[in-house]
Design an enzyme around this catalytic site. Structure first.
Site, PDB file in Angstrom:
ATOM      1  N   TYR A 213       0.974  -1.178  -0.163  1.00  0.00           N
ATOM      2  CA  TYR A 213      -0.037  -0.111   0.317  1.00  0.00           C
ATOM      3  C   TYR A 213       0.679   1.633   0.538  1.00  0.00           C
ATOM      4  O   TYR A 213       1.866   0.862   1.014  1.00  0.00           O
ATOM      5  CB  TYR A 213      -0.815   0.389   1.251  1.00  0.00           C
ATOM      6  CG  TYR A 213      -1.882   1.192   0.871  1.00  0.00           C
ATOM      7  CD1 TYR A 213      -3.498   0.045   0.311  1.00  0.00           C
ATOM      8  CD2 TYR A 213      -2.384   2.042   1.282  1.00  0.00           C
ATOM      9  CE1 TYR A 213      -4.012   0.797   0.824  1.00  0.00           C
ATOM     10  CE2 TYR A 213      -3.741   3.039   0.760  1.00  0.00           C
ATOM     11  CZ  TYR A 213      -4.250   2.391   0.142  1.00  0.00           C
ATOM     12  OH  TYR A 213      -5.076   2.902  -0.087  1.00  0.00           O
ATOM     13  N   SER A 214       0.524   2.540  -0.988  1.00  0.00           N
ATOM     14  CA  SER A 214       1.164   3.708  -0.086  1.00  0.00           C
ATOM     15  C   SER A 214       2.744   2.960  -0.992  1.00  0.00           C
ATOM     16  O   SER A 214       3.091   2.784  -2.246  1.00  0.00           O
ATOM     17  CB  SER A 214       1.576   4.279   0.554  1.00  0.00           C
ATOM     18  OG  SER A 214       1.597   5.698   0.553  1.00  0.00           O
ATOM     19  N   ALA A 215       3.852   3.864  -0.534  1.00  0.00           N
ATOM     20  CA  ALA A 215       4.898   3.212  -0.465  1.00  0.00           C
ATOM     21  C   ALA A 215       5.480   1.754  -0.719  1.00  0.00           C
ATOM     22  O   ALA A 215       5.975   1.476  -1.056  1.00  0.00           O
ATOM     23  CB  ALA A 215       5.957   3.927   0.205  1.00  0.00           C
TER      24      ALA A 215
END
Length: 542
Positions: A213-215
């Site tokens: 998720y995300s980074a």
């Protein structure tokens, strides 16, 4: 996390060549729900002279415990020191190359449980993999999702992504692996550890999905790209990739571009510029972890990111995407991708190191993440060549949040998808696009309600099945049942009944809770920004 009460008991386990270990079993009314091991090491400690160097694998004979003295792994993985929630440093430890295992209770299917390697987010600056085992019980007991979850910690911020000519020259002089992108190399070792050892825990090493998720999603892209361009077919591990709310971004900086950040860090720490390379590195490695974290708050370029080293990251990876070669390699290895977004990503993105209310502040803040040439293009594009706040934005921090969200998620995802479709991947089969316009009630416990359907509102609530607050309501579970079933099928490697069949369509959870196929009204905008940052105008269109 869900309010149900779980009984915990010791779980002694013979892990074969890894030795004897002890974890936890979580049960409800004496019925086991999952087994958990926390803080298993997957690499040697990256400390002392090994700070800022690639991780070193554990020796082949390494054992986690013996029959007489089992290794006890009932806690959490260590947390890389980081500029976030600095009041709680109880788990901080540079020796953070550890992972957590969450294993379904019961008999594994023939061939073993699928392996789901999850990379945590945090802008590559902070974060950890320590999901409380009880928070994942509903996912592994109530739903179609049955897989071993492998969640590694990895080095972040300066510990994981500092790069410079001094470090590079030292590595060459010492005849060791070149430095830089250490956090990505950490993740790679964790993936290899999972592939090598998951069968010891009734997992299937031939069925590995990498997700983040995300980074962590950006990391998933970098890991996939690394396998496609630096790992042979016979040594490839990743079968499927899930990128929740992030994209490839732009071509990472060169080593020369990273040097400015290294020099500034040395200056903030009082390390003289005229010092020799050896002196600089010796002093940097002598700085306490807390001091290295504190120094990062005083940097103009506060974010530590990847660099194009042609060892982990190809210096022409964006060109490979645009040419269709990336998609062709995915197709040849039969790798499928899930990638999508939340409607209001920007409200969370504006909250991390928010700039002050001015054009100059936004530009400086963006330069912390992106190369200067990219930032110049972005500011000109959004501000129409002026220094005035564009219409439709409340203030400059609001504009920053939108620009950041567009680059991290909305626009560059669309450009990436377009290139994959041009290269031969099929919408709804090889590439599963999604969008959330609704948030679950349990998210209110961790993310302000007035942020809307923002970044990360789907992670714990939808994908991890209510692993926050009081969990999902009965009505929400009914609403999300098909989403979970398709997610589970994807991780198993089965056919997925996704819905969209056109490149410009997305599977969507609407604000009223119904699922439909949405005609993407941001498609052209996304391609325009992709072309601006990652390609020649008009040449990367479908």
């Amino acid at each position: 996390m869900p309010s149900a009460s779980y009984e915990q008991s010791a779980y002694p386990f013979n892990a074969g060549p890894l030795g004897h270990i002890e974890g936890l079993t979580l049960s409800i009314h004496d019925k086991p729900s999952l087994h958990y091991f926390g803080g298993l090491p997957y690499a040697l400690p990256p400390v002392g002279k090994y700070r800022f160097r690639r991780p070193r694998p554990l020796p082949p004979c390494y054992q986690l415990g013996t029959r007489a003295s089992p290794g006890r792994f009932t806690g959490s993985a260590a947390v890389c020191p980081q500029p976030w929630d600095e009041d709680d440093k109880s788990l901080w430890d540079e020796n953070c190359l550890q992972l957590n295992l969450y294993i379904p209770a019961g008999t594994a299917p023939k061939g073993g449980w699928p392996c789901f390697v999850y990379l945590h987010g945090g802008y590559l600056q902070w974060g950890d993999p320590n999901m409380a085992p009880e928070s994942l019980v509903p996912l592994l007991t109530e739903t179609a999702f049955k897989a071993i979850i492998v969640a590694p910690a990895y080095r972040v911020n300066a510990f994981g992504f500092l790069a410079s000519h001094e470090l590079d020259d030292e590595a060459r002089k010492d005849n060791v692996e070149a430095t830089g992108n250490c956090g990505f190399w950490d993740q790679r070792l964790a993936i290899e550890w999972a592939w090598k050892n998951v069968s010891l825990f009734s997992g299937d090493q031939t069925n590995v999905t990498l997700a983040g998720y995300s980074a962590g999603a950006h990391s998933t892209f970098q890991q996939l790209a690394h396998e496609l361009y630096f790992v042979s077919d016979e040594k490839a591990i990743i079968k499927r990739a899930i990128m929740w709310s992030n994209s490839p971004g732009v071509q990472p900086r060169s080593l020369d571009q990273h040097q400015t950040q290294f020099d500034e860090l040395c200056a903030v720490l009082g390390i003289a510029h005229k010092s020799s390379a050896t002196e600089k590195l010796t002093k940097l490695r002598a700085v306490p972890a807390t001091g290295l974290v504190a120094a990062q708050h005083h940097l103009t370029r506060s974010e530590f990111r990847a660099y194009s080293d042609d060892s982990f990251i190809s210096s022409t990876i964006i060109s490979h995407i645009n040419s269709g070669d990336f998609a062709k390699r995915m197709k040849r290895r039969k790798i499928k991708l899930m990638n999508g977004e939340c409607r209001d990503e920007h409200n969370s993105y504006r909250s991390w190191r928010t700039p002050s209310d001015s054009y100059a502040a936004v530009k400086t803040r963006l330069t912390a993440d992106y190369p200067s040439v990219v930032v110049e293009k972005l500011m000109k594009h959004y501000c129409k060549g002026t220094y005035d706040l564009p219409k439709g934005y409340k203030d400059w921090p609001d504009l920053f949040g939108h620009i950041y969200a567009d680059c991290q998620v909305h626009n560059l995802e669309r450009g990436f998808h377009n290139a994959l479709f041009k290269g031969g991947l099929v919408a709804g089969e090889d590439v599963l696009r999604y969008r959330f316009d609704m948030r679950m009630k349990c998210v209110d416990a961790i993310i302000p309600p007035d942020w809307g359907v923002t970044h990360a509102t789907d992670l714990d609530s939808i994908w991890f099945w209510g692993a926050c607050g009081d969990g999902l309501t009965a009505g929400e579970k009914d609403m999300l049942k098909d989403w979970n079933e398709q997610f589970a099928a994807f991780v198993r490697g089965d056919d997925v009944q996704w819905g969209p069949s056109d490149p410009k369509q997305m599977r969507r959870l609407r604000a009223d809770g119904k699922t439909d196929v949405w005609e993407d009204d941001r498609w052209e905008q996304g391609l325009e920004v992709w072309d601006l940052l990652n390609g020649d105008e008009g040449k990367s269109r479908l």
